[in-house]
Motif scaffolding. Structure first.
Motif, PDB file in Angstrom:
ATOM      1  N   ALA A 184       0.841  -1.217   0.000  1.00 49.64           N
ATOM      2  CA  ALA A 184       0.000   0.000   0.000  1.00 49.64           C
ATOM      3  C   ALA A 184       0.867   1.254   0.000  1.00 49.64           C
ATOM      4  N   THR A 185       1.963   1.229   0.742  1.00 54.28           N
ATOM      5  CA  THR A 185       2.874   2.380   0.783  1.00 54.28           C
ATOM      6  C   THR A 185       3.483   2.618  -0.600  1.00 54.28           C
ATOM      7  N   CYS A 186       3.914   1.534  -1.248  1.00 48.34           N
ATOM      8  CA  CYS A 186       4.517   1.653  -2.586  1.00 48.34           C
ATOM      9  C   CYS A 186       3.518   2.238  -3.570  1.00 48.34           C
ATOM     10  N   GLU A 187       2.290   1.720  -3.549  1.00 51.01           N
ATOM     11  CA  GLU A 187       1.332   2.192  -4.566  1.00 51.01           C
ATOM     12  C   GLU A 187       0.921   3.634  -4.308  1.00 51.01           C
ATOM     13  N   ALA A 188       0.855   4.040  -3.035  1.00 51.54           N
ATOM     14  CA  ALA A 188       0.502   5.432  -2.731  1.00 51.54           C
ATOM     15  C   ALA A 188       1.609   6.379  -3.207  1.00 51.54           C
ATOM     16  N   LEU A 189       2.868   5.991  -2.979  1.00 51.62           N
ATOM     17  CA  LEU A 189       3.986   6.835  -3.426  1.00 51.62           C
ATOM     18  C   LEU A 189       3.997   6.949  -4.953  1.00 51.62           C
ATOM     19  N   LEU A 190       3.726   5.821  -5.632  1.00 55.02           N
ATOM     20  CA  LEU A 190       3.749   5.833  -7.102  1.00 55.02           C
ATOM     21  C   LEU A 190       2.595   6.667  -7.665  1.00 55.02           C
TER      22      LEU A 190
ATOM     23  N   ALA B  11      10.903   3.494   4.332  1.00 60.83           N
ATOM     24  CA  ALA B  11      10.384   4.017   3.065  1.00 60.83           C
ATOM     25  C   ALA B  11      11.002   3.296   1.864  1.00 60.83           C
ATOM     26  N   PRO B  12      10.164   2.926   0.896  1.00 57.57           N
ATOM     27  CA  PRO B  12      10.660   2.138  -0.237  1.00 57.57           C
ATOM     28  C   PRO B  12      11.289   2.956  -1.369  1.00 57.57           C
ATOM     29  N   LEU B  13      11.484   4.264  -1.148  1.00 56.06           N
ATOM     30  CA  LEU B  13      12.211   5.068  -2.142  1.00 56.06           C
ATOM     31  C   LEU B  13      13.467   5.632  -1.481  1.00 56.06           C
TER      32      LEU B  13
ATOM     33  N   ASP C 282      15.471  -7.011  -1.040  1.00 52.72           N
ATOM     34  CA  ASP C 282      14.671  -6.538   0.085  1.00 52.72           C
ATOM     35  C   ASP C 282      13.205  -6.395  -0.330  1.00 52.72           C
ATOM     36  N   PHE C 283      12.299  -6.658   0.599  1.00 55.35           N
ATOM     37  CA  PHE C 283      10.868  -6.711   0.246  1.00 55.35           C
ATOM     38  C   PHE C 283      10.312  -5.360  -0.190  1.00 55.35           C
ATOM     39  N   SER C 284      10.983  -4.249   0.186  1.00 54.66           N
ATOM     40  CA  SER C 284      10.506  -2.937  -0.273  1.00 54.66           C
ATOM     41  C   SER C 284      10.784  -2.733  -1.764  1.00 54.66           C
ATOM     42  N   GLY C 285      11.660  -3.591  -2.344  1.00 52.93           N
ATOM     43  CA  GLY C 285      11.980  -3.498  -3.764  1.00 52.93           C
ATOM     44  C   GLY C 285      10.792  -3.808  -4.658  1.00 52.93           C
TER      45      GLY C 285
ATOM     46  N   LEU D 171       5.841  -2.738  -9.121  1.00 49.77           N
ATOM     47  CA  LEU D 171       4.581  -1.984  -9.192  1.00 49.77           C
ATOM     48  C   LEU D 171       4.745  -0.773 -10.115  1.00 49.77           C
ATOM     49  N   GLY D 172       5.910  -0.129 -10.040  1.00 48.02           N
ATOM     50  CA  GLY D 172       6.168   1.048 -10.859  1.00 48.02           C
ATOM     51  C   GLY D 172       6.263   0.711 -12.331  1.00 48.02           C
TER      52      GLY D 172
END
Ligand code: NAD
Length: 295
Positions: free
Chosen positions: A182-188, A218-220, A282-285, A290-291
């Motif tokens: 959810a964090t990744c998709e919100a940032l994208l 944070a994944p970025l 790493d799982f945040s990758g 998604l991007g």
């Protein structure tokens, strides 16, 4: 100080056994890998030739193994026959709740105390002695286990009866997997809407979207505290291990007839990510997948 048997000296167990030895315990260590035994020796443990030899005469027998089948096999084939009556068995591996309860029942039937005590924190926390342990077992067994666990961690929490430690671990990691996606998709999406991702971070991290996956991990790159994203998504918590925990959560959901739509979607996405050759990333990758629109 006590004699402790330690079985499973891999990425996590190696550091944990070393911390027990550093705390002054007499650690009898066993692993199938000769290299792991060598490292344990260098860290102050006494390598022994079998899991049974590690369990013999030990006040506590700690296991840190890949999965439930390994724990059950080591207990049945080696530990139950060798451990002294009254010894406490502490399984720190991440395994399914049903196996955790079954092996604890079998241990108790043989006069042994048993707790499940899975950990939060990765290899660095295992080496640094800063793990969090979530413990399932009765109050007396918890008190006995706490003495050993506190030498390897910063927090030792009694979650409830046998299996409650594993239940806590898989529910926590299901929440983590879903919030990371959810964090990744919100940032994208914020980026696609023309927002500077750092500005979005500054807003969401102090608003109702705040969560550990955003604020602390944070994944970025360049956002918040240092994270694996700042290091090309290396180190940290491997996607393959997140997937293992999500699969355990899905099995638990099925067996309890629970609706876990977000956990299920996270499991699907991490399966896809790991299958594309990213199990060690790493799982945040997952933000890269998604991007790239590959979902
Ligand atoms: P690992 O694969 O590095 O280590 C497992 C070790 O167990 C290996 O050294 C292997 O040789 C040994 N082993 C397997 N079968 C054995 C047997 N029959 N007898 C003796 N030794 C045996 O795994 P790890 O990363 O140390 O993880 C261990 C557990 O901790 C897993 O359940 C994992 O899910 C959990 N965990 C890992 C992390 C992490 O970041 N690595 C974080 C939290 C929890």
């Amino acid at each position: 100080m006590a004699r402790v048997g330690f079985i499973g000296l891999g990425n996590m167990g190696g550091g944990m056994a070393a911390n027990l030895a550093k705390a002054g315990h007499d650690v009898r260590a066993f692993d199938l890998s000769a290299d792991a035994l060598e490292r344990a020796k260098a860290a102050g443990c006494l390598p022994v030739e079998s899991a049974a030899a590690a369990a013999e005469g030990a006040e506590a027998v700690i296991t840190m193994l890949p999965a439930g089948k390994h724990v059950e096999q080591v207990y049945e084939d080696s530990v139950f026959g060798a451990a002294d009556t009254g010894a406490i068995l502490i399984d720190c591996s991440t395994i399914d709740v049903a196996t955790a309860r079954r092996v604890a029942d079998a241990a108790q039937a043989k006069g042994l105390a048993a707790v499940d005590a899975p950990v939060s924190g990765g290899i660095a926390a295992a080496a640094g002695g800063t793990l969090t342990f979530m413990v399932g077992g009765d109050a007396a067994a918890f008190e006995r286990a706490e003495v050993f666990l506190s030498a390897m961690g910063k927090a030792v929490i009694h979650a409830g009866g046998n299996g409650a430690g594993q239940a806590s671990k898989i529910c926590n990691n299901m929440l983590l997997g879903a919030t990371m996606v959810a964090t990744c998709e919100a940032l994208l999406l914020a980026q696609k809407l023309g927002l500077d991702p750092q500005t979005f971070y500054d807003i969401a991290s102090v608003s109702s979207g705040a969560c550990w996956s955003l604020n602390t991990y944070a994944p970025l790159p360049g956002m918040g505290p240092q994270t694996p994203a700042d290091n090309g998504y290396q180190g940290g918590f491997a996607a393959g291990l997140m997937l293992k925990d999500l699969k355990l959560a899905m099995e638990a959901a099925e067996s309890t007839h629970s609706e876990t739509p977000m956990g299920a979607r996270a499991a699907e996405l991490y399966t896809k990510f790991a299958d594309a050759g990213n199990a060690g990333v790493d799982f945040s990758g997952i933000i890269k997948m998604l991007g790239a629109g590959k979902v």
